[in-house]
Scaffold this active site. Structure first.
Site, short mmCIF file in Angstrom:
data_model
loop_
_atom_site.label_atom_id
_atom_site.label_comp_id
_atom_site.label_asym_id
_atom_site.label_seq_id
_atom_site.Cartn_x
_atom_site.Cartn_y
_atom_site.Cartn_z
N PHE A 26 -5.47 5.13 -2.20
CA PHE A 26 -6.09 6.17 -1.38
C PHE A 26 -5.40 7.50 -1.63
O PHE A 26 -4.28 7.55 -2.16
CB PHE A 26 -6.00 5.76 0.10
N ASN A 74 -3.78 9.60 0.01
CA ASN A 74 -2.48 9.95 0.59
C ASN A 74 -1.34 9.07 0.07
O ASN A 74 -0.20 9.22 0.51
CB ASN A 74 -2.54 9.86 2.12
N LYS A 75 -1.62 8.18 -0.86
CA LYS A 75 -0.59 7.25 -1.33
C LYS A 75 0.27 7.89 -2.43
O LYS A 75 -0.02 8.98 -2.93
CB LYS A 75 -1.23 5.95 -1.80
N ILE A 76 1.34 7.19 -2.82
CA ILE A 76 2.29 7.73 -3.79
C ILE A 76 1.59 8.10 -5.09
O ILE A 76 1.82 9.16 -5.66
CB ILE A 76 3.44 6.72 -4.03
N ALA A 121 0.82 -1.22 0.00
CA ALA A 121 0.00 0.00 0.00
C ALA A 121 0.84 1.26 0.00
O ALA A 121 0.46 2.27 -0.59
CB ALA A 121 -0.94 -0.01 1.21
#
Length: 361
Positions: A173, A175-177, A156
């Site tokens: 999501f 906030n992910k890379i 994740a």
């Protein structure tokens, strides 16, 4: 409160709007539409893997992976102590039991402690690439081979880390890379597992073979419990555009890591963490951590605490959780604003405020 320097922010400067507009204007807004398959193929190709199966979240991806591997009631899955609780919940969702293993100094699961937790009920190991640090996959795969266990990678927080286990699960999501706002994807080289993942994702239907020339028609007969874990075509449109920019985003994040390293390495009270294979969040350990967080918040700088050990969570509470290395790290760890929209001037300001807090010029 709103922060001038949020801990995370999506970078949507590619073809995201173009692709979403195309999806909407053509009426393909559900799971049916070309962008889902295009994203699955593009992300699989990027990682050198045969199959991608997109779904509604990273948690859904882990749940699908465990189900596809036949893990269920009575089984055990090795899970790290140091991770987000969403890594453990899918084990419960399929009726199995998570068994927790403490971390190394880089926060990833300690392979040296895994074998002691293996029992005849153990069916899989779930390494989590924490904050973008790849676990010691050579050691984990050796253990899995010796004990005939499956490996589900929780990736994740590690877009750009190439999969080596049976199935790798990524979150999309916000906030992910890279992001689709929400969403996830499973990667595997196994043709049968890929078919099973896609089958379970879409409520496990059987096809109505009594209809000539329409093998895909839904018979509304379901031989097993499936899930409505589909990704929409609009989400996939964003995810595809983000995948096209993944190398660019990883390069920017690598520069952010180096800038933080340089600016904080001589600050008394800040302990730098080991390097990351890819940068999800820039994590440090800090003396007077809570006071530092309050000070930075007053300056408009957002921060986040480290994960708490799974054995501290009320649902998995263990009386000896305080003795864990994961607990020690969680007491003084935090991470700083880390996203591709963060400028060098932004970082200089953040670094300057941290240096000022600790009395360093």
């Amino acid at each position: 409160m709103g922060f001038k320097y949020p801990v995370t922010k999506p970078s949507l400067t590619g073809r995201e709007l173009q692709y979403v507009t195309s999806a909407v204007s053509n009426g393909w807004i559900s799971a049916q539409g070309p962008y889902v398959k295009q994203f699955e193929q593009a992300f699989a190709d990027y990682n050198g893997v045969a199959h991608g199966v997109a779904c509604s979240s990273g948690t859904a991806a882990l749940t699908l992976a465990l189900r596809a591997l036949g893990i269920g009631p009575g089984d055990e899955v090795i899970v790290p102590e140091f991770t987000m609780v969403a890594s453990a919940w899918p084990v419960d969702y399929v009726g199995a039991t998570p068994v927790f293993v403490d971390c190394r100094d880089d926060l990833t699961i300690d392979p040296a402690l895994i074998e002691a937790k293996i029992t005849p009920r153990t069916k899989a190991i779930m390494p989590v690439h924490v904050y973008g640090r790849q676990c010691d996959m050579d050691a984990i795969m050796d253990i899995a081979f010796h004990y005939n266990l499956r490996v589900v990678e929780d990736s994740a927080e590690a877009h750009g880390v190439k999969p080596v286990g049976d199935i790798a699960c990524f979150s999309l999501f916000a906030n992910k890379i890279i992001t689709a706002g929400e969403g996830g994807i499973c990667l595997t080289d196994d043709d049968r597992l890929a078919r099973q993942l896609a089958h379970l994702r879409t409520m496990a239907p059987t096809s109505d073979r009594l209809v000539p020339g329409d093998e895909q028609r839904h018979s509304f007969l379901h031989k097993k419990v499936g899930y409505n874990f589909r990704m929409t075509n609009m989400q996939a449109a964003v995810a595809l555009a983000q995948t096209e920019r993944l190398d660019e985003i990883l390069k920017i994040r690598g520069e952010i890591e180096l800038r933080y390293d340089k600016g904080l390495k001589d600050v008394p009270g800040i302990i730098l963490m080991p390097p990351r294979d890819v940068l999800w969040m820039y994590d440090v350990r800090a003396q007077r951590r809570d006071d530092l967080r309050a000070y930075l918040a007053e300056e408009g700088i957002d921060t986040r605490l480290f994960f708490k050990p799974m054995s501290q969570q009320p649902g998995y509470l263990s009386p000896d959780w305080e003795s864990l290395k994961a607990a020690r790290f969680s007491r003084d760890g935090l991470y700083l604003p880390t996203h591709a929209e963060l400028t060098a001037d932004d970082q200089d300001h953040i670094i300057g405020r941290i240096r000022a807090f600790y009395g360093v010029g």
